[in-house]
Every structure is written in C-alpha cells, then in structure tokens.
Write a protein that holds these residues in place. Structure first.
Motif, PDB file in Angstrom:
ATOM      1  N   PHE A 367      -2.816   7.515  -1.032  1.00  0.00           N
ATOM      2  CA  PHE A 367      -3.024   6.129  -0.624  1.00  0.00           C
ATOM      3  C   PHE A 367      -2.736   6.034   0.869  1.00  0.00           C
ATOM      4  O   PHE A 367      -1.692   6.498   1.339  1.00  0.00           O
ATOM      5  N   SER A 368      -3.667   5.442   1.601  1.00  0.00           N
ATOM      6  CA  SER A 368      -3.496   5.322   3.052  1.00  0.00           C
ATOM      7  C   SER A 368      -3.672   3.873   3.479  1.00  0.00           C
ATOM      8  O   SER A 368      -4.452   3.127   2.874  1.00  0.00           O
ATOM      9  N   GLU A 369      -2.946   3.498   4.508  1.00  0.00           N
ATOM     10  CA  GLU A 369      -3.039   2.153   5.066  1.00  0.00           C
ATOM     11  C   GLU A 369      -3.434   2.261   6.534  1.00  0.00           C
ATOM     12  O   GLU A 369      -2.795   2.986   7.307  1.00  0.00           O
ATOM     13  N   TYR A 370      -4.506   1.528   6.886  1.00  0.00           N
ATOM     14  CA  TYR A 370      -5.015   1.575   8.262  1.00  0.00           C
ATOM     15  C   TYR A 370      -4.829   0.215   8.930  1.00  0.00           C
ATOM     16  O   TYR A 370      -4.872  -0.822   8.266  1.00  0.00           O
ATOM     17  N   ARG A 371      -4.669   0.232  10.224  1.00  0.00           N
ATOM     18  CA  ARG A 371      -4.477  -0.993  10.988  1.00  0.00           C
ATOM     19  C   ARG A 371      -5.407  -1.031  12.198  1.00  0.00           C
ATOM     20  O   ARG A 371      -5.891  -0.004  12.662  1.00  0.00           O
ATOM     21  N   LYS A 372      -5.603  -2.246  12.672  1.00  0.00           N
ATOM     22  CA  LYS A 372      -6.414  -2.460  13.875  1.00  0.00           C
ATOM     23  C   LYS A 372      -5.506  -2.549  15.094  1.00  0.00           C
ATOM     24  O   LYS A 372      -4.488  -3.242  15.069  1.00  0.00           O
ATOM     25  N   THR A 386       0.739   6.939   4.947  1.00  0.00           N
ATOM     26  CA  THR A 386       0.037   7.655   3.896  1.00  0.00           C
ATOM     27  C   THR A 386       1.027   8.027   2.798  1.00  0.00           C
ATOM     28  O   THR A 386       2.123   8.528   3.084  1.00  0.00           O
ATOM     29  N   SER A 387       0.618   7.779   1.538  1.00  0.00           N
ATOM     30  CA  SER A 387       1.454   8.143   0.388  1.00  0.00           C
ATOM     31  C   SER A 387       0.681   9.126  -0.476  1.00  0.00           C
ATOM     32  O   SER A 387      -0.502   8.908  -0.776  1.00  0.00           O
ATOM     33  N   THR A 388       1.330  10.188  -0.893  1.00  0.00           N
ATOM     34  CA  THR A 388       0.725  11.198  -1.766  1.00  0.00           C
ATOM     35  C   THR A 388       1.690  11.511  -2.903  1.00  0.00           C
ATOM     36  O   THR A 388       2.918  11.441  -2.738  1.00  0.00           O
ATOM     37  N   GLY A 389       1.115  11.853  -4.065  1.00  0.00           N
ATOM     38  CA  GLY A 389       1.961  12.179  -5.202  1.00  0.00           C
ATOM     39  C   GLY A 389       1.241  11.935  -6.520  1.00  0.00           C
ATOM     40  O   GLY A 389       0.011  11.906  -6.598  1.00  0.00           O
ATOM     41  N   SER A 426       3.459   2.188 -16.395  1.00  0.00           N
ATOM     42  CA  SER A 426       3.032   3.105 -15.338  1.00  0.00           C
ATOM     43  C   SER A 426       4.237   3.713 -14.640  1.00  0.00           C
ATOM     44  O   SER A 426       5.320   3.111 -14.574  1.00  0.00           O
ATOM     45  N   ALA A 427       4.043   4.895 -14.112  1.00  0.00           N
ATOM     46  CA  ALA A 427       5.088   5.603 -13.373  1.00  0.00           C
ATOM     47  C   ALA A 427       4.441   6.315 -12.199  1.00  0.00           C
ATOM     48  O   ALA A 427       3.317   6.828 -12.299  1.00  0.00           O
ATOM     49  N   SER A 428       5.147   6.332 -11.080  1.00  0.00           N
ATOM     50  CA  SER A 428       4.615   7.023  -9.901  1.00  0.00           C
ATOM     51  C   SER A 428       5.745   7.722  -9.153  1.00  0.00           C
ATOM     52  O   SER A 428       6.876   7.237  -9.102  1.00  0.00           O
ATOM     53  N   ASP A 429       5.411   8.886  -8.594  1.00  0.00           N
ATOM     54  CA  ASP A 429       6.346   9.684  -7.797  1.00  0.00           C
ATOM     55  C   ASP A 429       5.606  10.059  -6.515  1.00  0.00           C
ATOM     56  O   ASP A 429       4.733  10.933  -6.511  1.00  0.00           O
ATOM     57  N   LEU A 430       5.946   9.349  -5.417  1.00  0.00           N
ATOM     58  CA  LEU A 430       5.170   9.458  -4.185  1.00  0.00           C
ATOM     59  C   LEU A 430       6.045   9.852  -2.996  1.00  0.00           C
ATOM     60  O   LEU A 430       7.253   9.589  -2.984  1.00  0.00           O
ATOM     61  N   ARG A 431       5.395  10.437  -2.023  1.00  0.00           N
ATOM     62  CA  ARG A 431       6.034  10.756  -0.739  1.00  0.00           C
ATOM     63  C   ARG A 431       5.233  10.050   0.344  1.00  0.00           C
ATOM     64  O   ARG A 431       4.052  10.290   0.517  1.00  0.00           O
ATOM     65  N   GLN A 432       5.894   9.153   1.080  1.00  0.00           N
ATOM     66  CA  GLN A 432       5.214   8.316   2.066  1.00  0.00           C
ATOM     67  C   GLN A 432       5.621   8.711   3.473  1.00  0.00           C
ATOM     68  O   GLN A 432       6.815   8.853   3.772  1.00  0.00           O
ATOM     69  N   VAL A 433       4.613   8.848   4.319  1.00  0.00           N
ATOM     70  CA  VAL A 433       4.860   9.174   5.734  1.00  0.00           C
ATOM     71  C   VAL A 433       4.377   8.002   6.574  1.00  0.00           C
ATOM     72  O   VAL A 433       3.188   7.649   6.529  1.00  0.00           O
ATOM     73  N   ASN A 434       5.294   7.395   7.320  1.00  0.00           N
ATOM     74  CA  ASN A 434       4.947   6.313   8.230  1.00  0.00           C
ATOM     75  C   ASN A 434       4.656   6.913   9.602  1.00  0.00           C
ATOM     76  O   ASN A 434       5.532   7.528  10.225  1.00  0.00           O
ATOM     77  N   ASP A 435       3.429   6.746  10.077  1.00  0.00           N
ATOM     78  CA  ASP A 435       3.029   7.388  11.322  1.00  0.00           C
ATOM     79  C   ASP A 435       3.340   6.557  12.559  1.00  0.00           C
ATOM     80  O   ASP A 435       3.782   7.081  13.573  1.00  0.00           O
ATOM     81  N   GLU A 436       3.086   5.260  12.504  1.00  0.00           N
ATOM     82  CA  GLU A 436       3.182   4.440  13.697  1.00  0.00           C
ATOM     83  C   GLU A 436       4.378   3.489  13.646  1.00  0.00           C
ATOM     84  O   GLU A 436       5.380   3.706  14.324  1.00  0.00           O
ATOM     85  N   SER A 437       4.266   2.402  12.838  1.00  0.00           N
ATOM     86  CA  SER A 437       5.376   1.444  12.781  1.00  0.00           C
ATOM     87  C   SER A 437       6.511   2.027  11.945  1.00  0.00           C
ATOM     88  O   SER A 437       6.311   2.510  10.838  1.00  0.00           O
ATOM     89  N   ASN A 438       7.718   2.006  12.501  1.00  0.00           N
ATOM     90  CA  ASN A 438       8.897   2.575  11.848  1.00  0.00           C
ATOM     91  C   ASN A 438       8.635   3.992  11.345  1.00  0.00           C
ATOM     92  O   ASN A 438       8.643   4.254  10.135  1.00  0.00           O
ATOM     93  N   PRO A 439       8.382   4.956  12.215  1.00  0.00           N
ATOM     94  CA  PRO A 439       8.113   6.323  11.767  1.00  0.00           C
ATOM     95  C   PRO A 439       9.254   6.858  10.910  1.00  0.00           C
ATOM     96  O   PRO A 439      10.424   6.814  11.290  1.00  0.00           O
TER      97      PRO A 439
END
Length: 621
Positions: A367-372, A386-389, A426-439
């Motif tokens: 899952f990815s989040e994009y900004r302008k 970006t979150s992966t898992g 539902s259950a989820s196990d994710l690893r999220q990487v913040n690239d820009e805001s609050n790295p």
C-alpha cells in the motif's frame, strides 16, 4: 292534509320503483371441456353496462327491470361471441350460464399456450424487457434469470453489469458516476437503513443472489418515487412464492490459491461464534461507558484493574483455513382451496436460507500513499509512505427469508420476514516506511472484526375494487432494524530503530505515529416506512388505456452512533517489545508497586457520536 300525505306516498313509491333493481349472474364455460373462462366480457347490448368474469369464470350484473340482450365474448382466445335474451324482474335474482365455443380455425390448433408475463419483480429477461417498455421513466435492471446466468453470488456483483453503475469498496453502488449522497437503495419498494454512518446508500454485498427476483435501477424521477436521490434509485425485489412446489439445494467448495491451506495465512483468536457471523462477547468492551481513568501519578490501583480487564490478544498468528464454502436451500409451494360461493383461496410460501464462508489472503501486499508537492509548478506526485506485508480476511454471511402470500377474490396480501448477518474478521502484519513527512520505519499489526445485520418485515397488499377492476389500491408497511458493530479494533504501531551497528530496537514514539489503540464503535438504526398508492384505469376515446394515480409515503428513522477510543501508553518503560501481546501480559501492566508498565486512557468520543431522528412525509398525484 290527507291530500298531501297521498301525494307524498305516491312520490316515495315511484322513487322505490325507479331505484329497484334485479340481479343477473352466472358462469361462462368452455363448450369442449366445461372449464371456466376467466376475463370473458359480458356486455349489455344498447347500454353502457357489463362485467368481466373472474378467475372462476363467474360474473354478476345489476340491472333495472326490463328485457335485455347480453353479449358474451372472449375474442382474445378465439371464442365466438353469443347473445342471450333475459328478463329482469325487480328484486329478483336471475342466473344465466353460457357455453362459449371456439372458432373452427382455432380448434384446429393442437395446443394453445396462453402466457402472462409478470412485470413486477420480473424474473425472466423477457419480463424485464416488458417492464422497461411499460415503465413511466428511464430504468434498467437485472432479472433473476440474468443474475443466475451471470453467476453473481450477491447483489453487488449483479448490478456491476447494469449500464451506468459502478461499485466502490465492493459494497456501495454509484449511479452515473455520482457520489454516494446522490444514490439510494431500497428493498421491495421500501426504504431500509444503511450500515455506514458516513454513507447514504445501503451496502449491497449483504444480499445474496438466491433471495433476489429482480434488481431495478431508476435513473429518472417519477412522482411515486422517493425524492432524496439524484443519480439513481436501486430497488431490490426479494423472492416471491413459486407457481408450483419447488425444492432447491446448492453446495459449493472453492479453492483460493493464495489463501486455502496456505501455511503463512494469518489470523487471531476470536470468538466461538465467528463462523456464524456473531461475536460471542469475547470482543465486548470490558469497562463502563462512563468510566474515567486516573493518571499513573495518582497511584490509584483501579487503573491496573481497568487495564487488566482488556483482552490479552493483540498480535497476529499463523492459522490454518479450510476451503471456501457456500450453501443455499430454498423451499416453496402454493395451495388452492375452492370456497363455496366465495371463489378460490390461494396460499403460497417461500423459504430461503443461504450461507457463505470465504477466506482471502494477500501475501507481500503493498500500500502506497502519494502526495502533491505544494509547489504548483511541480505536477509529479511523490511517494510519502509505503506499507508492505500480509493481509488476511475471513468473511461469513448468512441470510434467511420467509415469504407468505394469500390471494382471495380480488385481493392479495403478502408478508416477508428477512434477516441477514455478516461477520468479517481481518488481520494484517505490515511494515511501513515514511519517506517524506516524519521519516521513520513502523511495524504495524491490526486486528479487526465487523459485524453487520439487517432485520426487515414487509407486509403489503393489493386490492382491486369493482367488477371492472378499474380501481387498484396498493399499500405497504415495512419496519427495519439494522446494526453494525466494530468491537475491539486493535492496532499496535511501533517504531523500528536500527542503530549504526545494525541492532534493531523498538519504541512507542507517538510523534512518528506509533501507538497502541483499541476502539469500539457501533451504529444502530430503526426505520418504519409506510405508503399507499391508488390507481384508476380508464380508456380515453374508448381505446387508449390511461391511468390516474395518487398516493402518500411516510418514513421515520432513528439512528444512534457511538465511538469509544482507548489509548495505551507505557509508564517508565525499561524496554519495548515487538510482540503486541507483551504489553498486555499481567507482569507488564502498570501497578502502584513498580510504577512501570502499560496503562489505559480514553473515553467516549462525543465529537463522533450522535443520536438523531427524522420523519419524512410525501404525497403525489
């Protein structure tokens, strides 16, 4: 004085003679098999009077005293008209039974098949085409035959094939691309509550295709429709009783290459009734709705007891899962009973039970989040996080419907009881990487359960008035109770920190989004809708069939929405663990002795909670 009395008696007597009438009745039968001929025309020659025979071939006409010629005809089925002379005597009943004979050209046919196409709740493609041609506005839809041919398992899958409709989140229907607030969904012509506090439309994935006769989409306004939609109105018509005894059973097993028997499939320990779409109380909020929590600096032992009352399961775990399953059973029949001098009594029923249990698993999902960029000259979007898992989902849905109808004379009354129950874990196990805001790098484990239900009672009737059946009265009354619960939405988000030596540690750094949260929310709504419609049929210029209709509708709604949000923090931490269960182990809870450990804070979210009522009344001509 005597003269006045005599005059008065003469006037009254003449009035009685003038209004005195006789009665002629009888039965119209086929000359070959003596079977009754329904809907045959009985006309009085020379005057505007007559009647049509009912389902049993019976007719009845009131006439003043005198001699008349009755014309019996049924040209549609090829019967030759005949004339019969009759004398009517005041206050007397006359019976005249006739036999109609078919034209010789018609008799040469081996079989004559008379087909009546039912357009309301149309089940066949042909019937749905007729309904659209006769509709007063622009409409589209799916008949039961089309739904079965498409293989759709639910209403939301079926309507995807209707032109101009789109689906969002696999649940909500948009008509002509307009948003949720412009679309509306009704059940059997009556309003039902939605299952989302932020949406106007009903979540259509809760209606299995086995209970649906027809889905009609109205794309234009007509006076007899509700006025709170702009894009379109979707009407789901549930199954009516069959014309003959019918037993249906279906069972299916499905194999999902990503989920079924996958050793990496994740889940968590839920309740014992999850397989029925119910939470057994395992996820119930353990504290009072009005309870206040003290701060650790107060040294109050009640804080330890409150924190300890919450469930200990916060982490995902590997779990086995079986094949996807779906079962459907239906039973329907109709009975007829001949009543003496009262016509035929018809009773029909239909019982439908549907169950579905499915699993979905997304391994290495992303899952990815994009900004302008704030700079207007830069048009390219940049990736913010970006979150992966792994993400797993278990969806259970069952539906029960019992419909009953009784038809007598020129009336029909129906009662439908409907309940649908859905539970999704539902259950989820994710690893999220913040690239820009609050790295930062965050590890997230989420456990959720959503329980939805709709219970509906629909009682309706249709009555034809008069021998010519020119007046038609339809009425409906439909109370509905719906509820959606999200009990114990659990989320554990920890910051993952890697030092220059490669060692990994974890922290509950709230500034980068790390938190331990448990949320409880529920939405309940009670609806009562009632309406009546009266239609008068007339022929303009003796040939053009026209209708005059009027009616009224009233809908009462009462909705209640509550949210309770609890945040867990760690007082004087000596270390953090990447195991979400660790924070709720008894030894790791805050207590007055050590002044260390996990403790709870939170309360009802008044800004997101509400209770409201609404009453809407409308009428049309």
């Amino acid at each position: 004085m005597l003269k006045r009395i005599i005059v008065l008696l003469i006037v009254l007597t003449n009035g009685v003679f003038i209004h005195a009438q006789g009665l002629v009745d009888g039965t119209v039968l086929d000359s070959l098999n003596n079977e009754p001929i329904p809907f045959a025309r009985v006309k009085v020659e020379g005057i505007n009077n007559g009647a049509n025979t009912d389902f049993d071939g019976k007719y009845q006409i009131k006439l003043p005293a005198g001699e008349y010629i009755l014309i019996f005809s049924m040209k549609m089925d090829g019967y030759n008209p005949i004339k019969r002379k009759i004398t009517i005597i005041d206050g007397q009943k006359n019976s005249l039974h006739v036999l109609l004979q078919k034209d010789k050209a018609v008799q040469q046919l081996a079989v004559i098949q008379v087909v009546h196409i039912k357009t309301e709740g149309a089940k066949s493609i042909e019937a749905d085409d007729v309904r659209r041609r006769e509709a007063k506005g622009s409409s589209d839809g799916m008949s039961k035959e089309q739904i079965q041919n498409s293989g759709a398992s639910s209403a939301v899958e079926a309507v995807q094939m209707v032109p101009g409709l789109s689906i969002e989140d696999g649940k909500s229907v948009y008509v002509r691309g307009l948003g949720d607030r412009y679309s509306k969904t009704i059940l059997n012509g009556m309003e039902i509550p939605g299952l989302d506090p932020d949406r106007n439309s009903v979540q259509m994935d809760i209606f299995p295709s086995t209970i649906i006769d027809n889905i009609t989409v109205y794309k234009t306004f007509t006076p007899n429709l509700a006025g709170d939609f702009t894009g379109g109105l979707v009407d789901i018509t549930t199954t009516d009783f069959p014309s003959e005894r019918k037993v249906y059973f279906k069972a299916g097993l499905g194999y999902n290459t990503q989920a079924t028997f996958n050793k990496n499939y994740i889940s968590y320990q839920g309740g014992k009734l999850d397989f029925l779409g119910f939470d057994d109380g395992t996820r119930a909020m353990p504290v009072s709705k009005t309870q206040k929590f003290s701060d650790p600096v107060m040294g109050d032992a009640s804080l330890t007891r409150a924190t300890n009352s919450f469930g200990k399961v916060m982490a995902t775990e590997k779990a086995a899962n079986f094949l996807n399953q779906n079962y459907a059973f239906s039973l329907g029949d109709r009975f007829s009973k001949q009543r003496k001098n009262k016509g035929t009594l018809n009773y029909g029923y239909n019982f439908v039970l549907n169950y579905r249990n499915t699993h979905r698993f997304y391994e290495d999902a992303e899952f990815s989040e994009y900004r302008k960029d704030p700079n207007a000259s830069i048009t390219e979007l940049y990736r913010d996080r970006t979150s992966t898992g792994d993400v797993a989902e278990n969806n259970v849905l069952w539906t029960a419907l019992l419909g009953q109808s009784i038809r007598f004379g020129q009336s029909k009354v129906s009662l439908t009881l409907f309940h649908t129950q859905n539970g999704m874990s539902s259950a989820s196990d994710l690893r999220q990487v913040n690239d820009e805001s609050n790295p930062a790098t965050l590890v997230k484990q989420n456990l959720t359960y959503t329980q939805r239900s709709v219970s509906n009672v629909n009682i309706n009737g249709r009555h034809f008035i008069g021998e010519a059946r020119k007046w038609k009265v339809d009425w409906k009354l439909s109370p509905t109770y719906s509820r959606i619960d999200d009990p114990d939405i659990r989320s554990t988000v920890l910051e993952e920190i890697t030092d220059p030596n490669g060692s990994v540690s974890y922290a509950l750094t709230q500034s980068v989004g790390a938190e331990i949260r448990r949320m409880y929310r529920n939405l309940s709504e009670f609806n009562v809708s009632g309406r009546f419609d009266v239609t008068y049929t007339l022929n303009q210029w003796d040939s053009l069939k026209s209708e005059i209709s009027f009616g009224a509708l009233n809908t009462y709604k009462h909705r209640n929405y509550e949210v309770y949000d609890f945040i867990f923090d760690v007082e004087n931490p000596f270390r953090y663990s990447d195991d979400p269960n660790w924070y709720f182990q008894t030894d790791n809870l805050w207590n007055t002795t050590t002044d260390q450990g996990t403790y709870v804070q939170g309360e009802r979210q008044l800004a997101n909670s509400f209770e409201a009522s609404q009453n809407v009344t409308g009428a049309y001509v």
